[in-house]
Design an enzyme around this catalytic site. Structure first.
Site, PDB file in Angstrom:
ATOM      1  N   LYS A 198       0.821  -1.215   0.000  1.00  0.00           N
ATOM      2  CA  LYS A 198       0.000   0.000   0.000  1.00  0.00           C
ATOM      3  C   LYS A 198       0.854   1.264   0.000  1.00  0.00           C
ATOM      4  CE  LYS A 198      -2.272  -0.789   3.814  1.00  0.00           C
ATOM      5  NZ  LYS A 198      -1.825  -2.108   4.289  1.00  0.00           N
TER       6      LYS A 198
ATOM      7  N   ARG B  58      -9.684   0.292   8.573  1.00  0.00           N
ATOM      8  CA  ARG B  58      -9.187  -1.039   8.931  1.00  0.00           C
ATOM      9  C   ARG B  58     -10.213  -1.849   9.703  1.00  0.00           C
ATOM     10  NH1 ARG B  58      -3.587   0.516   8.755  1.00  0.00           N
ATOM     11  NH2 ARG B  58      -2.049  -0.968   9.388  1.00  0.00           N
TER      12      ARG B  58
ATOM     13  N   ARG C  75      12.096  -5.471   4.687  1.00  0.00           N
ATOM     14  CA  ARG C  75      11.640  -4.098   4.600  1.00  0.00           C
ATOM     15  C   ARG C  75      12.469  -3.140   5.460  1.00  0.00           C
ATOM     16  NH1 ARG C  75       5.373  -2.536   4.460  1.00  0.00           N
ATOM     17  NH2 ARG C  75       5.275  -2.383   6.717  1.00  0.00           N
TER      18      ARG C  75
ATOM     19  N   ARG D   6      11.609  -0.911  10.837  1.00  0.00           N
ATOM     20  CA  ARG D   6      10.605  -0.274  11.669  1.00  0.00           C
ATOM     21  C   ARG D   6      10.297  -1.200  12.829  1.00  0.00           C
ATOM     22  NH1 ARG D   6       5.534   1.423   8.311  1.00  0.00           N
ATOM     23  NH2 ARG D   6       4.597  -0.295   9.436  1.00  0.00           N
TER      24      ARG D   6
ATOM     25  N   ARG E 171       0.172  -8.324  13.646  1.00  0.00           N
ATOM     26  CA  ARG E 171      -0.495  -7.427  12.698  1.00  0.00           C
ATOM     27  C   ARG E 171      -1.291  -8.231  11.669  1.00  0.00           C
ATOM     28  NH1 ARG E 171       4.227  -4.202  10.478  1.00  0.00           N
ATOM     29  NH2 ARG E 171       2.721  -3.079   9.234  1.00  0.00           N
TER      30      ARG E 171
HETATM   31  P1  ADP Z   1       1.341  -1.017   7.308  1.00  0.00           P
HETATM   32  O1  ADP Z   1       1.419   0.126   6.348  1.00  0.00           O
HETATM   33  O2  ADP Z   1       2.563  -1.864   7.259  1.00  0.00           O
HETATM   34  O3  ADP Z   1       0.090  -1.805   7.181  1.00  0.00           O
HETATM   35  P2  ADP Z   1       0.757   1.031   9.210  1.00  0.00           P
HETATM   36  O4  ADP Z   1       1.908   1.945   9.220  1.00  0.00           O
HETATM   37  O5  ADP Z   1      -0.398   1.380   8.345  1.00  0.00           O
HETATM   38  O6  ADP Z   1       1.292  -0.398   8.779  1.00  0.00           O
HETATM   39  O7  ADP Z   1       0.201   0.819  10.687  1.00  0.00           O
HETATM   40  C1  ADP Z   1       1.045   0.638  11.800  1.00  0.00           C
HETATM   41  C2  ADP Z   1       0.227   0.562  13.095  1.00  0.00           C
HETATM   42  O8  ADP Z   1      -0.515   1.776  13.276  1.00  0.00           O
HETATM   43  C3  ADP Z   1      -0.843  -0.522  13.132  1.00  0.00           C
HETATM   44  O9  ADP Z   1      -0.303  -1.768  13.503  1.00  0.00           O
HETATM   45  C4  ADP Z   1      -1.833   0.047  14.151  1.00  0.00           C
HETATM   46  O10 ADP Z   1      -1.355  -0.117  15.473  1.00  0.00           O
HETATM   47  C5  ADP Z   1      -1.810   1.524  13.835  1.00  0.00           C
HETATM   48  N1  ADP Z   1      -2.840   1.920  12.835  1.00  0.00           N
HETATM   49  C6  ADP Z   1      -2.610   2.483  11.617  1.00  0.00           C
HETATM   50  N2  ADP Z   1      -3.753   2.721  10.952  1.00  0.00           N
HETATM   51  C7  ADP Z   1      -4.757   2.291  11.763  1.00  0.00           C
HETATM   52  C8  ADP Z   1      -6.170   2.231  11.640  1.00  0.00           C
HETATM   53  N3  ADP Z   1      -6.808   2.675  10.529  1.00  0.00           N
HETATM   54  N4  ADP Z   1      -6.880   1.718  12.675  1.00  0.00           N
HETATM   55  C9  ADP Z   1      -6.275   1.282  13.792  1.00  0.00           C
HETATM   56  N5  ADP Z   1      -4.946   1.275  13.971  1.00  0.00           N
HETATM   57  C10 ADP Z   1      -4.176   1.771  12.977  1.00  0.00           C
END
Ligand code: ADP
Length: 228
Positions: free
Chosen positions: A11, A86, A124, A157, A168
């Site tokens: 993404k 999400r 990554r 990260r 996750r």
């Molecule tokens: P990735 O891009 O690898 O999927 P993100 O950077 O989007 O990871 O998200 C990292 C963390 O931030 C998640 O594991 C969660 O704890 C929090 N987070 C991000 N976006 C949301 C969301 N829309 N709802 C709830 N938690 C979120």
């Protein structure tokens, strides 16, 4: 535009391509939350434990972040949501926000095989300064360990550590994956893209092709060209 997919589905990378192509901002709730943590704000402190553990932060928190962000003037012509919504409750809140703003959504689902996700996430690295993502295999930096954009150091990260990755993915399966059904029911502009095992540029090509097939999108691009 909603970019939807599991952690490690690409993404973030596809968002960057879309930003360059369309000139509309990327809104990453993950980046916004990490920024709050870095700055040590009240919100940052409140979500720190959940972020580090790889669990989701409360819906109200991210809904408020997104509502505030999309009210900014640079979002007038459109925006790319990366990592939001999400949960079903977030998706419902988002649909209300879009309806209130008179915006139409396009949902892009990046579908990726589980094993591909695990191997991608292991390689990554992210820039400490500009958040650009690299990958040892699919998107290496020109100089190992150094960001192409600003020469800053690349790091793993904290939430890309293996046990956190597993958590996750568990959260994705339980809370986020059901959104595909939600979008199938509520949106007639859902694009499913096979995003396994290919170079990011090729995946972006598929997204671009799918988007140009939508009437509303053509109008958007024509207006774009007329402006420039
Ligand atoms: P990735 O891009 O690898 O999927 P993100 O950077 O989007 O990871 O998200 C990292 C963390 O931030 C998640 O594991 C969660 O704890 C929090 N987070 C991000 N976006 C949301 C969301 N829309 N709802 C709830 N938690 C979120």
């Amino acid at each position: 535009m909603i970019l939807f997919g599991s952690p490690g589905s690409g993404k973030g990378t596809q968002s960057k391509y879309l930003v360059e192509w369309l000139g509309i901002p990327q809104i990453s709730t993950g980046d916004m939350l990490r920024d709050h943590m870095r700055r040590g704000t009240g919100m940052g402190r409140a979500v720190e434990g959940q972020m580090r553990a790889g669990s989701l932060v409360p819906d109200e928190t991210v809904n408020a972040l997104v509502a505030e962000r999309i009210a900014q003037p640079d979002c007038k012509r459109g925006f790319i949501l990366d990592g939001y919504p999400r949960t079903i409750r977030q998706a419902e809140a988002m649909m209300e926000m879009l309806a209130a703003a008179g915006s139409d959504e396009v949902v892009i689902h990046l579908a990726v095989d589980y094993n591909v996700i695990i191997s991608r996430m292991a390689g990554r690295r992210v820039c400490v300064k500009c958040n650009t993502l690299y990958n040892a295999v699919t998107r290496p930096p020109k100089v190992e360990g150094i960001c192409d954009n600003d020469g800053e150091t690349l790091v793993v990260r904290e939430d890309d550590r293996e046990e956190v990755v597993r958590e996750r993915l568990r959260q994705y399966e339980a809370q986020t994956k059901p959104l595909i059904e939600f979008f199938r029911k509520t949106s007639d502009r859902l694009v499913e893209v096979n995003a396994s095992e290919e170079r990011p540029e090729a995946i972006f090509g598929r997204i671009r092709e799918a988007l140009t097939g939508f009437d509303g999108f053509k109008a958007f691009r024509i207006a774009e060209v007329a402006r420039s």
